[in-house]
Scaffold this motif. Sequence first.
Motif, PDB file in Angstrom:
ATOM      1  N   ARG A 233       0.810  -1.216   0.000  1.00  0.00           N
ATOM      2  CA  ARG A 233       0.000   0.000   0.000  1.00  0.00           C
ATOM      3  C   ARG A 233       0.841   1.263   0.000  1.00  0.00           C
ATOM      4  O   ARG A 233       0.413   2.308  -0.483  1.00  0.00           O
ATOM      5  N   GLN A 234       2.052   1.185   0.560  1.00  0.00           N
ATOM      6  CA  GLN A 234       2.932   2.345   0.619  1.00  0.00           C
ATOM      7  C   GLN A 234       4.377   1.897   0.478  1.00  0.00           C
ATOM      8  O   GLN A 234       4.724   0.756   0.795  1.00  0.00           O
ATOM      9  N   VAL A 235       5.230   2.820   0.007  1.00  0.00           N
ATOM     10  CA  VAL A 235       6.682   2.643   0.024  1.00  0.00           C
ATOM     11  C   VAL A 235       7.241   3.840   0.771  1.00  0.00           C
ATOM     12  O   VAL A 235       7.177   4.968   0.276  1.00  0.00           O
ATOM     13  N   GLY A 236       7.768   3.597   1.987  1.00  0.00           N
ATOM     14  CA  GLY A 236       8.072   4.729   2.846  1.00  0.00           C
ATOM     15  C   GLY A 236       6.779   5.496   3.076  1.00  0.00           C
ATOM     16  O   GLY A 236       5.713   4.892   3.282  1.00  0.00           O
ATOM     17  N   PRO A 237       6.797   6.839   2.964  1.00  0.00           N
ATOM     18  CA  PRO A 237       5.552   7.599   3.106  1.00  0.00           C
ATOM     19  C   PRO A 237       4.802   7.779   1.794  1.00  0.00           C
ATOM     20  O   PRO A 237       3.730   8.376   1.770  1.00  0.00           O
ATOM     21  N   PHE A 238       5.346   7.272   0.674  1.00  0.00           N
ATOM     22  CA  PHE A 238       4.696   7.426  -0.632  1.00  0.00           C
ATOM     23  C   PHE A 238       3.511   6.469  -0.719  1.00  0.00           C
ATOM     24  O   PHE A 238       3.653   5.265  -0.520  1.00  0.00           O
ATOM     25  N   THR A 239       2.351   7.042  -1.060  1.00  0.00           N
ATOM     26  CA  THR A 239       1.132   6.232  -1.008  1.00  0.00           C
ATOM     27  C   THR A 239       0.425   6.114  -2.349  1.00  0.00           C
ATOM     28  O   THR A 239      -0.487   5.329  -2.505  1.00  0.00           O
ATOM     29  N   PHE A 240       0.869   6.895  -3.348  1.00  0.00           N
ATOM     30  CA  PHE A 240       0.154   6.925  -4.620  1.00  0.00           C
ATOM     31  C   PHE A 240       1.105   7.457  -5.684  1.00  0.00           C
ATOM     32  O   PHE A 240       1.720   8.505  -5.501  1.00  0.00           O
ATOM     33  N   ILE A 241       1.240   6.721  -6.802  1.00  0.00           N
ATOM     34  CA  ILE A 241       2.107   7.153  -7.896  1.00  0.00           C
ATOM     35  C   ILE A 241       1.337   6.998  -9.201  1.00  0.00           C
ATOM     36  O   ILE A 241       0.934   5.892  -9.565  1.00  0.00           O
ATOM     37  N   ASP A 242       1.134   8.099  -9.908  1.00  0.00           N
ATOM     38  CA  ASP A 242       0.489   8.087 -11.213  1.00  0.00           C
ATOM     39  C   ASP A 242       1.479   8.523 -12.279  1.00  0.00           C
ATOM     40  O   ASP A 242       2.186   9.522 -12.112  1.00  0.00           O
ATOM     41  N   HIS A 243       1.516   7.778 -13.381  1.00  0.00           N
ATOM     42  CA  HIS A 243       2.379   8.075 -14.517  1.00  0.00           C
ATOM     43  C   HIS A 243       1.528   8.756 -15.574  1.00  0.00           C
ATOM     44  O   HIS A 243       0.604   8.148 -16.116  1.00  0.00           O
ATOM     45  N   MET A 244       1.827  10.014 -15.878  1.00  0.00           N
ATOM     46  CA  MET A 244       1.060  10.793 -16.849  1.00  0.00           C
ATOM     47  C   MET A 244       1.753  10.730 -18.209  1.00  0.00           C
ATOM     48  O   MET A 244       2.853  11.248 -18.381  1.00  0.00           O
TER      49      MET A 244
END
Length: 294
Positions: A30-41
């Motif tokens: 669900r997370q990597v470190g504090p990163f919770t959401f990654i979108d590639h535009m």
Amino acid sequence: MANNKLLVNERQADLGQFMVGRLLPFRKKRQVGPFTFIDHMGPAVLGDGKYMDVDQHPHIGLSTLTYLFKGEIEHRDSIGSVKLITPGDVGFMTAGHGVTHTERTPQFRRTSDTFEMHGYQIWVALPKDREAIDPNFQFFDKTQLPEWKDGDLTIKLVAGNAFGKSSPLQGYSQLFMVDIYAEKETTLDLANQLKGEVAFVIVEGEITEKDHKVEAGQMLISKTDEQCSICLDSGTRLLLFGGLPLEDEHYLLWNFVSSSKEKLQEAKVRWQNKAFPKVPNDDTYIPIPEPRRK
């Protein structure tokens, strides 16, 4: 694939005139470190009537990080910020207790000419004791970010601390985001260079990890934190994300992140009641999607 790594493929989402590839969250992580959401535009060709127009929408409990390789985005928010984000710049909006914003192709690009659009938008969850801070927006020009050569690698520290250097963008927890380009085939050794969990997002080219090829559009997550090395093919560009996990579990509901499920529901009702602050001179409104019926 070694069993101490997770491999993630982009899941495509159609946002009207724009395709987005979603990398995080997914079922096993669900997370990597504090990163919770990654979108590639993108990458996408826009112009001549086809533009990026993300109408007014809300956030709580997170910071959005916008980083582009091609194209431009005009950011506007309910704090009053108006900023053009161009390739290599970083826009970092912290929602805190509540903010709304829009993301659009700037007016000067709205001609019959076409142009390329390519970048990432990332959400960074706020620590529990910072979730309710006042919203703010930070902007860092590409020239403000540390960039250096290491052999055949060009490295830019977008956020946080890594490789013995510090970015002016520190965020609210121990994290890092690094942009790396390999001119020739080379090995990247991360031992003692980063702190915490790490994900590799392949932007262009491919990397090799224990004889397994990881290609553009995929993300590799190490389960052994920063003690790992990878081989980058010539012409490969990748982003490193990660850091120390937050102490409290965080939950995601649409555009909201919080350590409290109750606060997520409260934010949902606030948006439905149109009780969030508004972007000045903007009456657009994105409703919360209805849950999918099984």
